[in-house]
Write an enzyme that holds these catalytic residues in place. Structure first.
Site, PDB file in Angstrom:
ATOM      1  N   TYR A 124      -0.833  -8.278  -8.270  1.00 56.11           N
ATOM      2  CA  TYR A 124      -0.232  -7.334  -8.661  1.00 56.11           C
ATOM      3  C   TYR A 124       0.394  -7.083  -9.939  1.00 56.11           C
ATOM      4  CZ  TYR A 124      -3.850  -5.495  -4.961  1.00 56.11           C
ATOM      5  OH  TYR A 124      -5.021  -5.500  -4.566  1.00 56.11           O
ATOM      6  N   GLU A 125       1.010  -7.447  -9.865  1.00 52.01           N
ATOM      7  CA  GLU A 125       2.128  -7.466 -10.388  1.00 52.01           C
ATOM      8  C   GLU A 125       1.694  -7.922 -12.310  1.00 52.01           C
ATOM      9  OE1 GLU A 125       6.661  -8.435 -11.393  1.00 52.01           O
ATOM     10  OE2 GLU A 125       5.774  -9.051  -9.832  1.00 52.01           O
ATOM     11  N   ASP A 161       0.764  -1.241   0.458  1.00 50.69           N
ATOM     12  CA  ASP A 161      -0.183  -0.304  -0.097  1.00 50.69           C
ATOM     13  C   ASP A 161       0.220   1.584  -0.186  1.00 50.69           C
ATOM     14  OD1 ASP A 161      -1.580   1.735   0.691  1.00 50.69           O
ATOM     15  OD2 ASP A 161      -3.000   0.667   1.474  1.00 50.69           O
ATOM     16  N   THR A 209       3.130 -11.417  -9.111  1.00 49.81           N
ATOM     17  CA  THR A 209       2.053 -11.685  -7.477  1.00 49.81           C
ATOM     18  C   THR A 209       1.031 -10.972  -8.699  1.00 49.81           C
ATOM     19  OG1 THR A 209       1.861  -8.447  -8.097  1.00 49.81           O
ATOM     20  CG2 THR A 209       3.542 -10.167  -6.219  1.00 49.81           C
TER      21      THR A 209
END
Length: 213
Positions: free
Chosen positions: A194-195, A117, A192
């Site tokens: 998100y990646e 975050d 990941t």
């Protein structure tokens, strides 16, 4: 970030044999949890567990612990681990602020921080997992030759992290602002959730590896 409530998430987490309900009890004794002596690697903010689950499967000789504070997110990792039953992976629902209450001095060999975050407001800077305040916490638990690996697509957060590392007196072992085009650092890279999403959008992925000087 507003998280969707997942009914029964807390119950699923608590019922799993792979989650640790009172992690403070095992401070300094994590080798007992796994029943063997092996390097200990942890991921702080593990999300749904794609990264750490793949890592644990690839490296059975290493003990892994995933930390996530949101039940609605951690439950996905728990469900995945309940199916795979990887013997070298355990999961904890907790806030990273308490990390020094859970791990003893020198007990952790590596820390992974993936797409943390960014806490964009300046007044929240101390909450960033790469802040000087958190680096001090990591100093308390990392082994002498231990290090931190950090990935993000957030350029301001990456710049902040570089400055925090310098301020805290940490040493940069490797830095890239375009991981997927860096032959050396991208070798063996596990993406990941998100990646995968951010790189598909054309965002370059930044990575740094740092250790205590």
């Amino acid at each position: 970030m507003r998280l969707k409530n997942v009914p029964g998430a807390r119950e699923t987490i608590d019922a799993s044999a792979f989650t640790i309900p009172e992690p403070e009890v095992w401070k300094g004794r994590w080798q007992e949890v796994f029943g063997r002596q092996a390097p200990l690697h942890i991921e702080i903010g593990m999300g749904k567990g794609q990264f750490l689950t793949a890592l644990a499967a690839e490296h059975p000789d290493i003990n892994y612990i995933g930390i996530e504070k949101f039940s609605s997110v951690l439950v996905r990792a728990v469900q995945k681990q309940n199916e795979l039953e990887l013997p070298n992976l355990r999961l904890i629902r907790m806030d990273a602020d308490s990390i020094t209450d859970v791990f003893a001095s020198g007990e952790v060999d590596r820390i992974y921080l993936n797409f943390s975050d960014p806490w964009p407001k300046e007044r929240h800077a101390k909450r960033r997992l790469t802040s000087v305040e958190f680096l001090r916490r990591y100093e308390n638990i990392l082994a002498k030759d231990g290090h931190v690996e950090f990935k993000t697509d957030n350029q301001p957060l990456f710049e902040f992290s570089l400055e925090a590392a310098e301020e805290a007196g940490w040493k940069l072992l490797a830095v890239t602002r375009d991981l997927h085009h860096d032959t050396a650092l991208n070798k063996g890279n596990i993406m990941t959730e998100y990646e995968e999403r951010f790189s598909a959008q054309g965002n370059p992925i930044c990575k740094m590896i740092l250790c205590q000087a």
